[in-house]
Motif scaffolding. Structure first.
Motif, short mmCIF file in Angstrom:
data_model
loop_
_atom_site.label_atom_id
_atom_site.label_comp_id
_atom_site.label_asym_id
_atom_site.label_seq_id
_atom_site.Cartn_x
_atom_site.Cartn_y
_atom_site.Cartn_z
N LEU A 87 -4.55 -4.96 -4.77
CA LEU A 87 -4.31 -4.66 -5.82
C LEU A 87 -4.94 -2.89 -5.56
O LEU A 87 -4.08 -3.00 -6.63
CB LEU A 87 -5.65 -4.80 -6.69
CG LEU A 87 -6.28 -6.96 -7.36
CD1 LEU A 87 -7.08 -6.48 -8.12
CD2 LEU A 87 -4.83 -6.73 -8.44
N SER A 88 -5.48 -2.63 -4.50
CA SER A 88 -5.39 -1.28 -4.21
C SER A 88 -3.51 -1.14 -4.50
O SER A 88 -3.73 0.03 -4.13
CB SER A 88 -6.03 -0.43 -3.83
OG SER A 88 -5.61 -1.40 -2.22
N GLN A 89 -2.89 -1.78 -3.78
CA GLN A 89 -1.48 -0.63 -3.54
C GLN A 89 -1.06 -0.78 -4.71
O GLN A 89 0.26 -0.50 -4.70
CB GLN A 89 -1.04 -2.70 -2.82
CG GLN A 89 -1.43 -3.22 -1.32
CD GLN A 89 -1.47 -0.98 -0.42
OE1 GLN A 89 -0.28 0.04 -1.05
NE2 GLN A 89 -2.25 -0.83 -0.06
N LEU A 90 -1.41 -2.04 -6.46
CA LEU A 90 -0.76 -1.45 -7.30
C LEU A 90 -1.40 -0.03 -8.26
O LEU A 90 -1.21 -0.26 -9.07
CB LEU A 90 -1.30 -2.51 -8.03
CG LEU A 90 -1.11 -3.59 -7.96
CD1 LEU A 90 -1.54 -4.81 -8.78
CD2 LEU A 90 0.77 -3.88 -7.69
N LEU A 91 -2.38 0.54 -7.16
CA LEU A 91 -2.96 1.85 -8.01
C LEU A 91 -1.59 3.09 -8.13
O LEU A 91 -1.01 2.56 -6.54
CB LEU A 91 -3.80 2.54 -7.58
CG LEU A 91 -5.24 1.73 -7.50
CD1 LEU A 91 -6.25 1.97 -6.63
CD2 LEU A 91 -6.15 2.51 -8.54
N PRO A 92 -2.05 3.75 -8.97
CA PRO A 92 -0.58 5.03 -8.39
C PRO A 92 -0.95 5.33 -8.04
O PRO A 92 -2.45 5.81 -7.51
CB PRO A 92 -0.46 5.60 -10.35
CG PRO A 92 -1.76 5.48 -10.75
CD PRO A 92 -2.16 4.10 -10.42
N GLU A 93 -0.21 6.26 -7.03
CA GLU A 93 -0.54 7.29 -5.97
C GLU A 93 -1.24 9.07 -6.78
O GLU A 93 -0.19 9.08 -7.93
CB GLU A 93 0.79 7.78 -5.49
CG GLU A 93 1.34 6.66 -4.34
CD GLU A 93 0.17 6.93 -3.14
OE1 GLU A 93 -0.31 8.02 -2.91
OE2 GLU A 93 0.86 5.25 -2.72
N GLY A 94 -2.28 8.41 -7.15
CA GLY A 94 -2.46 10.14 -7.23
C GLY A 94 -2.44 11.44 -6.93
O GLY A 94 -2.97 12.81 -7.42
N ARG A 95 -2.51 11.85 -5.07
CA ARG A 95 -2.20 13.16 -4.68
C ARG A 95 -0.63 13.78 -5.09
O ARG A 95 -0.57 14.89 -4.72
CB ARG A 95 -2.54 12.31 -3.22
CG ARG A 95 -3.96 11.74 -3.05
CD ARG A 95 -4.26 12.28 -1.67
NE ARG A 95 -5.49 11.60 -0.95
CZ ARG A 95 -6.59 11.88 -1.35
NH1 ARG A 95 -6.37 12.87 -2.60
NH2 ARG A 95 -7.87 9.93 -0.77
#
Length: 141
Positions: A87-95
């Motif tokens: 699931l953490s791989q589905l998070l958008p890149e915030g940086r």
């Protein structure tokens, strides 16, 4: 301002993550991340915004902790670490995205950009309602 932004003030970049399945509950229904976070008593968009600002590794650890607390999906009891990693791989890149960072901070601060328009519309409706109620209850003359 676009119509979509008014109807859904949450960042669309979060949708893929929030709509992902964490597994099936005891009744055989798929449970999403959004449902999981809500059932844990958390605001799904605020929590997602916080996860985005943490970065992948810290988000993976935080998500693992949250999923370990969630008892509605039996398979998570033994497999929450792998599910959290996926699931953490589905998070958008915030940086990498300034727009995403602004959206995440807006959600985290609890001040969506359309709140002023919403409050204005509600105020107008309230004033019109009061005018209707006062004007409609005349003395019968």
């Amino acid at each position: 301002m676009s119509q979509t932004k008014i109807l859904n003030p949450h960042p669309p970049e979060f949708d893929r993550f929030l709509q992902a399945s964490v597994g099936d509950d005891r009744n055989g229904y798929a449970v999403t991340v959004l449902s999981t976070l809500a059932r844990l008593g958390l605001d799904p968009w605020k929590e997602t915004a916080d996860l985005v600002t943490l970065g992948r590794d810290a988000a993976h650890a935080r998500l693992g902790t949250l999923l370990a607390r969630f008892r509605d999906v039996p398979a998570l009891a033994s497999d929450h670490g792998r599910v959290a990693r996926d699931l953490s791989q589905l998070l958008p890149e915030g940086r990498t995205s300034g727009a995403l960072q602004r959206a995440a901070s807006t959600v985290a601060d609890g001040r969506p950009g359309t709140s002023g328009a919403i409050w204005t519309a509600l105020t107008i409706i309230l004033v019109l309602f009061q005018m209707f109620m006062i004007g409609g209850s005349g003395s019968g003359e």
